[in-house]
Design an enzyme around this catalytic site. Sequence first.
Site, PDB file in Angstrom:
ATOM      1  N   GLU A  78     117.710 -99.414 -40.958  1.00 19.99           N
ATOM      2  CA  GLU A  78     117.203 -98.600 -39.861  1.00 19.99           C
ATOM      3  C   GLU A  78     116.820 -97.223 -40.378  1.00 19.99           C
ATOM      4  O   GLU A  78     117.305 -96.767 -41.416  1.00 19.99           O
ATOM      5  CB  GLU A  78     118.255 -98.471 -38.755  1.00 19.99           C
ATOM      6  CG  GLU A  78     118.506 -99.755 -37.981  1.00 19.99           C
ATOM      7  CD  GLU A  78     117.373-100.082 -37.010  1.00 19.99           C
ATOM      8  OE1 GLU A  78     116.433 -99.273 -36.881  1.00 19.99           O
ATOM      9  OE2 GLU A  78     117.438-101.154 -36.391  1.00 19.99           O
TER      10      GLU A  78
ATOM     11  N   GLU B  92     108.292-104.315 -41.075  1.00 20.79           N
ATOM     12  CA  GLU B  92     107.548-105.571 -40.916  1.00 20.79           C
ATOM     13  C   GLU B  92     106.337-105.406 -40.015  1.00 20.79           C
ATOM     14  O   GLU B  92     105.430-106.246 -40.026  1.00 20.79           O
ATOM     15  CB  GLU B  92     108.475-106.664 -40.368  1.00 20.79           C
ATOM     16  CG  GLU B  92     108.797-106.587 -38.874  1.00 20.79           C
ATOM     17  CD  GLU B  92     109.770-105.487 -38.503  1.00 20.79           C
ATOM     18  OE1 GLU B  92     109.892-105.166 -37.314  1.00 20.79           O
ATOM     19  OE2 GLU B  92     110.431-104.938 -39.410  1.00 20.79           O
ATOM     20  N   LYS B  93     106.285-104.329 -39.236  1.00 18.78           N
ATOM     21  CA  LYS B  93     105.118-104.077 -38.378  1.00 18.78           C
ATOM     22  C   LYS B  93     103.842-103.982 -39.204  1.00 18.78           C
ATOM     23  O   LYS B  93     102.766-104.343 -38.730  1.00 18.78           O
ATOM     24  CB  LYS B  93     105.328-102.795 -37.577  1.00 18.78           C
ATOM     25  CG  LYS B  93     106.492-102.848 -36.605  1.00 18.78           C
ATOM     26  CD  LYS B  93     106.685-101.506 -35.912  1.00 18.78           C
ATOM     27  CE  LYS B  93     107.902-101.517 -35.013  1.00 18.78           C
ATOM     28  NZ  LYS B  93     109.174-101.642 -35.781  1.00 18.78           N
TER      29      LYS B  93
END
Length: 254
Positions: free
Chosen positions: A31, A150-151
Amino acid sequence: MFHHRDIHGNLSNMPTLPRPLFQKWIWMNMESPSRTVKRSALNNLFNLTASYRLDSDIPVPYGRLLEKTGEKTTYRIPHKNKLVCWIVSNWKAKYNRTQYYETFKQHIRIETYGQGFSKNISNEDYLNVVSSCKFYLAFENSIHKDYITEKAYRPLVLGTVPVVLGPPRENYEKLIPGNAFIHVDDFSSPKELAEHLKLLDQNEDLYRQYFTWREHYVTSKTRFGFDHACQACDYIRRHKNYRVVNDLNKWFWG
């Protein structure tokens, strides 16, 4: 030994006794700092770090582009019937990406999906939707050094050009070829970006330039947990030296 932090800052599976002097404890977190609560107890506790950060002891980005081996092949772009798409569930008005979208949508049609738009889609539908779009809005929820998720990688895998909002272009280009994506910072305004995408939509030769990187690279997605463990084992096998991460808070949250 791995120790993982969730977005609330909780340390899972923490032992109650002090760490044995030469035992390896690895702080693993994928994160961003904005999504991770800082804890002073983290300092002087871990030996190694494993995260998306490229300056981690064990860097594990959300994806990789690997050099092709063997015979050269021609890439076939998937059929496209949509111009711009965006799938988002974590919707917050304060996010930079939300504010950019609100202006951007005034200048170009955007097909929207996900919980943020009350239009949930299945994993299978996700694959079909993204591959059918010429451009996908790969907008990160927060902007930090090396935080490229991953976007950005999943559209590359599916044959779509990601339009990225995140760290500077120079940071993306450490991981992704510069001609594989479009960065919002390359344009003076959302309107100018919209005009550029419309131009690419009308000019197939220009659009295809965003796929020339496939002549040299193939995409690879990170397998969460598995890749971290494998790379950690390899690192420890090759590095026998002892160290301590004295100021994890300063390094990560800075």
